[in-house]
Design a protein around this motif. Sequence first.
Motif, PDB file in Angstrom:
ATOM      1  N   VAL A 111       0.852  -1.179   0.000  1.00 32.93           N
ATOM      2  CA  VAL A 111       0.000   0.000   0.000  1.00 32.93           C
ATOM      3  C   VAL A 111       0.891   1.232   0.000  1.00 32.93           C
ATOM      4  N   ASN A 112       0.548   2.220  -0.814  1.00 41.17           N
ATOM      5  CA  ASN A 112       1.311   3.459  -0.872  1.00 41.17           C
ATOM      6  C   ASN A 112       0.574   4.531  -0.085  1.00 41.17           C
ATOM      7  N   CYS A 113       1.211   5.025   0.971  1.00 39.16           N
ATOM      8  CA  CYS A 113       0.603   6.055   1.820  1.00 39.16           C
ATOM      9  C   CYS A 113       0.762   7.458   1.241  1.00 39.16           C
ATOM     10  N   GLY A 114       1.596   7.613   0.236  1.00 33.36           N
ATOM     11  CA  GLY A 114       1.852   8.944  -0.315  1.00 33.36           C
ATOM     12  C   GLY A 114       2.776   9.736   0.603  1.00 33.36           C
ATOM     13  N   VAL A 115       3.225  10.880   0.145  1.00 34.23           N
ATOM     14  CA  VAL A 115       4.119  11.730   0.948  1.00 34.23           C
ATOM     15  C   VAL A 115       3.269  12.438   2.000  1.00 34.23           C
ATOM     16  N   PRO A 116       3.660  12.319   3.276  1.00 35.03           N
ATOM     17  CA  PRO A 116       2.880  12.982   4.318  1.00 35.03           C
ATOM     18  C   PRO A 116       3.141  14.485   4.342  1.00 35.03           C
ATOM     19  N   GLY A 117       2.230  15.193   4.927  1.00 38.40           N
ATOM     20  CA  GLY A 117       2.469  16.624   5.139  1.00 38.40           C
ATOM     21  C   GLY A 117       3.454  16.812   6.281  1.00 38.40           C
ATOM     22  N   LEU A 118       4.035  17.974   6.363  1.00 36.90           N
ATOM     23  CA  LEU A 118       4.966  18.276   7.456  1.00 36.90           C
ATOM     24  C   LEU A 118       4.195  18.377   8.767  1.00 36.90           C
ATOM     25  N   PRO A 119       4.683  17.709   9.812  1.00 37.63           N
ATOM     26  CA  PRO A 119       4.048  17.882  11.121  1.00 37.63           C
ATOM     27  C   PRO A 119       4.186  19.340  11.591  1.00 37.63           C
ATOM     28  N   SER A 120       3.375  19.750  12.525  1.00 38.50           N
ATOM     29  CA  SER A 120       3.438  21.119  13.054  1.00 38.50           C
ATOM     30  C   SER A 120       4.850  21.439  13.529  1.00 38.50           C
ATOM     31  N   ASN A 121       5.317  22.598  13.162  1.00 34.44           N
ATOM     32  CA  ASN A 121       6.620  23.149  13.558  1.00 34.44           C
ATOM     33  C   ASN A 121       7.818  22.396  12.983  1.00 34.44           C
ATOM     34  N   ASN A 147      10.435  21.482   9.833  1.00 39.94           N
ATOM     35  CA  ASN A 147      10.907  22.224   8.666  1.00 39.94           C
ATOM     36  C   ASN A 147      11.564  21.338   7.617  1.00 39.94           C
ATOM     37  N   THR A 148      11.819  20.062   7.933  1.00 37.77           N
ATOM     38  CA  THR A 148      12.382  19.146   6.937  1.00 37.77           C
ATOM     39  C   THR A 148      11.649  17.812   7.009  1.00 37.77           C
ATOM     40  N   LEU A 149      11.588  17.157   5.865  1.00 37.45           N
ATOM     41  CA  LEU A 149      10.951  15.844   5.770  1.00 37.45           C
ATOM     42  C   LEU A 149      11.797  14.980   4.840  1.00 37.45           C
ATOM     43  N   ASN A 150      12.123  13.759   5.277  1.00 42.26           N
ATOM     44  CA  ASN A 150      12.932  12.864   4.473  1.00 42.26           C
ATOM     45  C   ASN A 150      12.216  11.517   4.358  1.00 42.26           C
ATOM     46  N   CYS A 151      11.795  11.198   3.129  1.00 38.95           N
ATOM     47  CA  CYS A 151      11.137   9.910   2.857  1.00 38.95           C
ATOM     48  C   CYS A 151      11.962   9.112   1.854  1.00 38.95           C
ATOM     49  N   ALA A 152      13.276   9.101   2.050  1.00 39.69           N
ATOM     50  CA  ALA A 152      14.183   8.472   1.090  1.00 39.69           C
ATOM     51  C   ALA A 152      13.924   6.974   0.922  1.00 39.69           C
ATOM     52  N   SER A 153      13.427   6.298   1.960  1.00 45.01           N
ATOM     53  CA  SER A 153      13.198   4.864   1.842  1.00 45.01           C
ATOM     54  C   SER A 153      11.883   4.536   1.146  1.00 45.01           C
ATOM     55  N   GLY A 154      11.079   5.552   0.872  1.00 42.76           N
ATOM     56  CA  GLY A 154       9.821   5.335   0.166  1.00 42.76           C
ATOM     57  C   GLY A 154       8.618   5.657   1.032  1.00 42.76           C
ATOM     58  N   THR A 155       7.455   5.559   0.439  1.00 38.68           N
ATOM     59  CA  THR A 155       6.223   5.918   1.146  1.00 38.68           C
ATOM     60  C   THR A 155       5.224   4.757   1.146  1.00 38.68           C
ATOM     61  N   THR A 156       5.731   3.535   1.014  1.00 35.71           N
ATOM     62  CA  THR A 156       4.847   2.376   1.005  1.00 35.71           C
ATOM     63  C   THR A 156       4.839   1.702   2.384  1.00 35.71           C
ATOM     64  N   TYR A 157       3.894   0.803   2.558  1.00 33.37           N
ATOM     65  CA  TYR A 157       3.731   0.061   3.810  1.00 33.37           C
ATOM     66  C   TYR A 157       5.072  -0.462   4.309  1.00 33.37           C
ATOM     67  N   GLY A 158       5.343  -0.226   5.594  1.00 39.04           N
ATOM     68  CA  GLY A 158       6.582  -0.703   6.210  1.00 39.04           C
ATOM     69  C   GLY A 158       7.718   0.296   6.175  1.00 39.04           C
ATOM     70  N   GLN A 159       7.583   1.363   5.402  1.00 38.03           N
ATOM     71  CA  GLN A 159       8.624   2.380   5.321  1.00 38.03           C
ATOM     72  C   GLN A 159       8.279   3.524   6.270  1.00 38.03           C
ATOM     73  N   SER A 160       9.234   4.397   6.525  1.00 42.16           N
ATOM     74  CA  SER A 160       8.967   5.536   7.410  1.00 42.16           C
ATOM     75  C   SER A 160       9.696   6.768   6.891  1.00 42.16           C
ATOM     76  N   CYS A 161       9.205   7.902   7.307  1.00 46.10           N
ATOM     77  CA  CYS A 161       9.797   9.199   6.967  1.00 46.10           C
ATOM     78  C   CYS A 161      10.310   9.844   8.252  1.00 46.10           C
ATOM     79  N   THR A 162      11.365  10.598   8.142  1.00 48.13           N
ATOM     80  CA  THR A 162      11.876  11.338   9.299  1.00 48.13           C
ATOM     81  C   THR A 162      11.655  12.832   9.068  1.00 48.13           C
ATOM     82  N   PHE A 163      11.507  13.568  10.153  1.00 44.54           N
ATOM     83  CA  PHE A 163      11.341  15.021  10.018  1.00 44.54           C
ATOM     84  C   PHE A 163      12.202  15.714  11.047  1.00 44.54           C
TER      85      PHE A 163
END
Length: 121
Positions: free
Chosen positions: A91-101, A103-119
């Motif tokens: 399942v592809n979750c798509g790129v998430p929006g930036l959490p409140s406050n 300023n950076t978002l890194n989804c280098a591993s992808g946006t599918t089930y089992g992956q995570s983004c750092t901010f």
Amino acid sequence: QSCSFGCASGYTGGGTLSCAWNGTWSQSGTCQAINCGTPGLPSNANTLNCASGTTYGQSCTFACFPGYTGGGILSCTSNGNWSRSGTCQAVNCGVPGLPSNANTLNCASGTTYGQSCTFGC
């Protein structure tokens, strides 16, 4: 007198037909559907249903693990192998929006089930 026969594609065996004294034919031998055996589960599939059997012309359905979409059919072919249509895709979750406050978002591993983004903040 007798005649020999072979089997159609997808079947094995063969035999003879013999003309009996009373004008009827008797058969020795048969043609059996090729058995493809039990198929393995495709990647990310968790269930397999082969209720109709595993011989030539029959098919099995498969479903996917949670977190994956799709599913499909495996068909037993005339050469004794399985042919697959369909897959299980993460399942592809798509790129998430930036959490409140943040300023950076890194989804280098992808946006599918089992992956995570750092901010970063």
